[in-house]
Design an enzyme around this catalytic site. Structure first.
Site, short mmCIF file in Angstrom:
data_model
loop_
_atom_site.label_atom_id
_atom_site.label_comp_id
_atom_site.label_asym_id
_atom_site.label_seq_id
_atom_site.Cartn_x
_atom_site.Cartn_y
_atom_site.Cartn_z
N TYR A 1 0.79 -1.27 -0.04
CA TYR A 1 0.01 -0.17 -0.13
C TYR A 1 0.89 1.45 -0.13
O TYR A 1 2.13 1.18 0.14
CB TYR A 1 -0.89 0.08 1.29
CG TYR A 1 -1.95 0.89 1.26
CD1 TYR A 1 -2.88 0.78 -0.08
CD2 TYR A 1 -2.44 1.96 1.78
CE1 TYR A 1 -3.97 1.50 -0.24
CE2 TYR A 1 -3.45 2.67 1.96
CZ TYR A 1 -4.03 2.80 1.08
OH TYR A 1 -5.17 3.69 0.91
N ASN B 1 -15.72 4.31 1.14
CA ASN B 1 -16.06 4.00 -0.17
C ASN B 1 -17.11 5.08 -0.75
O ASN B 1 -17.06 5.59 -1.63
CB ASN B 1 -16.43 2.54 -0.26
CG ASN B 1 -15.38 1.73 -0.39
OD1 ASN B 1 -13.96 2.26 -0.70
ND2 ASN B 1 -15.31 0.71 0.29
N VAL C 1 -17.29 0.82 -4.10
CA VAL C 1 -17.14 2.16 -4.65
C VAL C 1 -18.09 2.39 -5.42
O VAL C 1 -18.95 3.24 -5.47
CB VAL C 1 -15.73 2.62 -5.19
CG1 VAL C 1 -15.57 3.99 -5.72
CG2 VAL C 1 -14.58 2.57 -3.88
N ARG D 1 -16.48 -7.27 -14.92
CA ARG D 1 -15.79 -8.24 -15.53
C ARG D 1 -16.72 -9.43 -15.93
O ARG D 1 -16.17 -10.51 -16.80
CB ARG D 1 -14.48 -8.45 -15.02
CG ARG D 1 -14.50 -9.14 -13.69
CD ARG D 1 -13.10 -9.44 -13.13
NE ARG D 1 -13.28 -9.57 -11.71
CZ ARG D 1 -11.97 -10.05 -11.09
NH1 ARG D 1 -10.71 -10.35 -11.82
NH2 ARG D 1 -12.08 -10.26 -9.65
N GLY E 1 -7.51 2.86 -8.06
CA GLY E 1 -7.25 1.78 -7.60
C GLY E 1 -6.27 0.90 -8.52
O GLY E 1 -6.35 1.22 -9.66
N TRP F 1 -6.58 9.74 -4.14
CA TRP F 1 -6.34 9.01 -2.88
C TRP F 1 -7.15 9.79 -1.68
O TRP F 1 -6.95 10.77 -1.59
CB TRP F 1 -4.72 8.90 -2.61
CG TRP F 1 -4.82 7.94 -1.58
CD1 TRP F 1 -5.34 6.59 -1.31
CD2 TRP F 1 -3.73 7.99 -0.70
NE1 TRP F 1 -4.63 6.22 -0.24
CE2 TRP F 1 -3.54 6.75 0.16
CE3 TRP F 1 -2.46 8.91 -0.52
CZ2 TRP F 1 -2.73 6.35 1.17
CZ3 TRP F 1 -1.51 8.49 0.41
CH2 TRP F 1 -1.70 7.39 1.43
N1 LIG Z 1 -8.03 5.82 -3.83
C1 LIG Z 1 -8.91 5.86 -2.96
O1 LIG Z 1 -8.86 6.57 -2.07
C2 LIG Z 1 -9.90 4.65 -2.87
C3 LIG Z 1 -10.68 4.58 -1.77
C4 LIG Z 1 -11.50 3.56 -1.51
C5 LIG Z 1 -11.39 2.37 -2.65
N2 LIG Z 1 -10.38 2.38 -3.40
C6 LIG Z 1 -10.08 1.23 -4.37
O2 LIG Z 1 -11.07 1.35 -4.99
C7 LIG Z 1 -11.32 -0.09 -5.64
C8 LIG Z 1 -12.52 -0.83 -5.17
O3 LIG Z 1 -12.53 -0.81 -3.57
P1 LIG Z 1 -14.02 -1.42 -2.88
O4 LIG Z 1 -13.77 -1.54 -1.36
O5 LIG Z 1 -15.11 -0.68 -3.48
O6 LIG Z 1 -13.94 -3.01 -3.46
P2 LIG Z 1 -14.71 -4.37 -3.07
O7 LIG Z 1 -15.87 -3.93 -2.85
O8 LIG Z 1 -13.77 -5.13 -2.17
O9 LIG Z 1 -14.70 -5.13 -4.59
C9 LIG Z 1 -13.53 -5.37 -5.19
C10 LIG Z 1 -14.12 -5.13 -6.69
O10 LIG Z 1 -13.11 -5.45 -7.50
C11 LIG Z 1 -13.20 -6.24 -8.67
N3 LIG Z 1 -11.94 -6.83 -9.22
C12 LIG Z 1 -10.88 -7.23 -8.44
N4 LIG Z 1 -9.84 -7.31 -9.44
C13 LIG Z 1 -10.48 -7.10 -10.46
C14 LIG Z 1 -9.73 -6.89 -11.93
N5 LIG Z 1 -8.49 -7.62 -11.90
N6 LIG Z 1 -10.30 -6.67 -12.87
C15 LIG Z 1 -11.71 -6.11 -12.81
N7 LIG Z 1 -12.21 -6.08 -11.63
C16 LIG Z 1 -11.54 -6.71 -10.41
C17 LIG Z 1 -14.11 -7.39 -7.97
O11 LIG Z 1 -14.74 -7.86 -8.99
P3 LIG Z 1 -15.27 -9.51 -8.73
O12 LIG Z 1 -16.78 -9.33 -8.11
O13 LIG Z 1 -15.50 -9.76 -10.12
O14 LIG Z 1 -14.24 -10.11 -8.04
C18 LIG Z 1 -14.89 -6.55 -6.94
O15 LIG Z 1 -15.97 -6.09 -7.74
C19 LIG Z 1 -10.06 -0.85 -4.71
O16 LIG Z 1 -8.88 -0.91 -5.77
C20 LIG Z 1 -9.65 0.13 -3.80
O17 LIG Z 1 -8.56 -0.14 -3.26
C21 LIG Z 1 -9.55 3.53 -3.61
#
Ligand SMILES: NC(=O)c1ccc[n+]([C@@H]2O[C@H](COP(=O)([O-])OP(=O)(O)OC[C@H]3O[C@@H](n4cnc5c(N)ncnc54)[C@H](OP(=O)(O)O)[C@@H]3O)[C@@H](O)[C@H]2O)c1
Length: 332
Positions: free
Chosen positions: A56, A126, A155, A175, A238, A263
């Site tokens: 991270y 999120n 998100v 996907r 992400g 972020w």
């Molecule tokens: N930058 C920031 O401040 C910030 C803040 C919050 C979240 N985020 C990022 O936002 C993203 C989503 O977070 P979340 O907590 O909402 O996730 P989450 O609810 O845990 O769900 C993860 C999702 O990612 C999909 N996924 C995983 N690997 C993938 C790939 N290689 N290609 C396509 N889809 C993929 C999964 O799809 P399946 O259901 O098909 O497995 C699932 O829908 C993460 O990367 C997280 O780190 C960033």
């Protein structure tokens, strides 16, 4: 478990299985301006998994208590604090995978007594990311298109819901078909299944998006950019593919697209207290009206934290994995 001890989940090394549920001394009683919060539910997010793996943006040395989100109930309040024992709150600092914390009262967001605890546990990261990316990056107007990938994520579900509240048109890319069905059931207007092999996703009637939200990186960024209008913006927030975002020189130079990162941690550092307060006031109000939120796949008690983390790391989940503590007395 004695009154003077609590359990916490600790990362003991670099890896998803390097975890221990340890017994520690309870935190000190609250001093002036402080509260003690009995944590009831904490969330497992992709960022937590990256942190456990040492991948991270910040890498605390082990052992450390992971976790960025959760909800709890105040069990004690110091002098001069208006919050009272029994109040439900969301702590803003991290290290939440613990049964109890003592922290400044100004670092918690008070929540209504009847709040949905699962949704409250998932409120900090999120939904805020969804709202801020839609409001603070490019000026959007009702009717503008936004496209995003990994749209069945928490998100993504919140982008669909916040987008509806703001009058935006949201195009979701996922996907797999099962995820598409879940988003359609949520009311998403456009859902595209993209396995990365066929033509890049496009919007109906040749429309173009002003903003694209990319959580995957690598080639997925470029595929999303194909649906963005010239001089539009692609935000990478992400790295679910583990690859850095990629845009062609054609997109950057001749179409004038902007690629930038987002972020939430940086937003907290720069947005200012008034904007942060405004965002969370809006989210708490929307949560009360059932207008935001995400699905939950499973709850695990704290002693099964290792199973919970393994579950959270699996593909094809149908929502978040949450961890409950002994202070969570409701059904789970
Ligand atoms: N930058 C920031 O401040 C910030 C803040 C919050 C979240 N985020 C990022 O936002 C993203 C989503 O977070 P979340 O907590 O909402 O996730 P989450 O609810 O845990 O769900 C993860 C999702 O990612 C999909 N996924 C995983 N690997 C993938 C790939 N290689 N290609 C396509 N889809 C993929 C999964 O799809 P399946 O259901 O098909 O497995 C699932 O829908 C993460 O990367 C997280 O780190 C960033």
């Amino acid at each position: 478990m004695s009154e003077n001890t609590i359990r916490a989940i600790e990362a003991t090394g670099n890896g998803l299985t390097e975890l221990a549920v340890t017994t520690k001394s309870a935190p000190a009683a609250p001093g002036p301006g402080e509260v003690t919060v009995d944590m009831m539910i904490v969330t497992i997010n992709p960022a937590d998994l990256l942190m456990l793996e040492g991948r991270y943006g910040v890498r605390p040395p082990a052992p450390f208590v992971p976790g960025s989100e959760g909800v709890g109930r105040i069990s004690a309040a110091g002098p001069d604090v208006t919050l009272r024992p029994g109040d439900i709150v969301m702590p803003m600092p991290g290290n939440t995978w613990t049964e109890q914390v003592t922290l400044p009262a100004r670092h918690v967001v008070p929540l209504p007594a009847n709040v949905d605890l699962d949704q409250a546990a998932m409120l900090k990261a999120n939904p805020a990311t969804a709202l801020v990316m839609l409001e603070d990056i490019v000026p959007l107007q009702a009717g503008d298109w936004v496209i995003l990938n990994a749209a069945n994520s928490a998100v993504g579900q919140n982008v669909v819901k916040v987008g509806a509240a703001l009058g935006l048109r949201i195009a979701c890319v996922v996907r797999r078909e099962g995820a598409a069905q879940a988003l359609r059931a949520l009311g998403a207007e456009v859902v595209i299944v993209d396995d990365g092999t066929g033509p890049a996703p496009c919007l109906p009637d040749g429309a173009k998006a002003r903003l694209a939200l990319d959580a995957i990186g690598g080639a997925a960024t470029e595929r999303l950019a194909a649906a963005v209008a010239d001089r539009g913006t692609v935000v990478n927030y992400g790295l679910l593919s583990g690859e850095s975002p990629r845009l062609s020189a054609h997109d950057l130079v001749f179409r004038g697209l902007t690629l930038r990162g987002f972020w939430l941690a940086s937003w907290f550092a720069t947005a200012g207290p008034a904007r942060i307060k405004q965002v969370y006031a809006q989210l708490v109000a929307w949560l009360g009206e059932g207008r935001i939120g995400a699905k939950v796949d499973a709850h695990y008690p704290i002693e099964r934290a290792a199973e919970a983390v393994a579950h959270a790391a699996r593909e094809g989940r149908d929502g978040k994995v949450l961890i409950t503590t002994r202070f969570h007395t409701g059904p789970a």
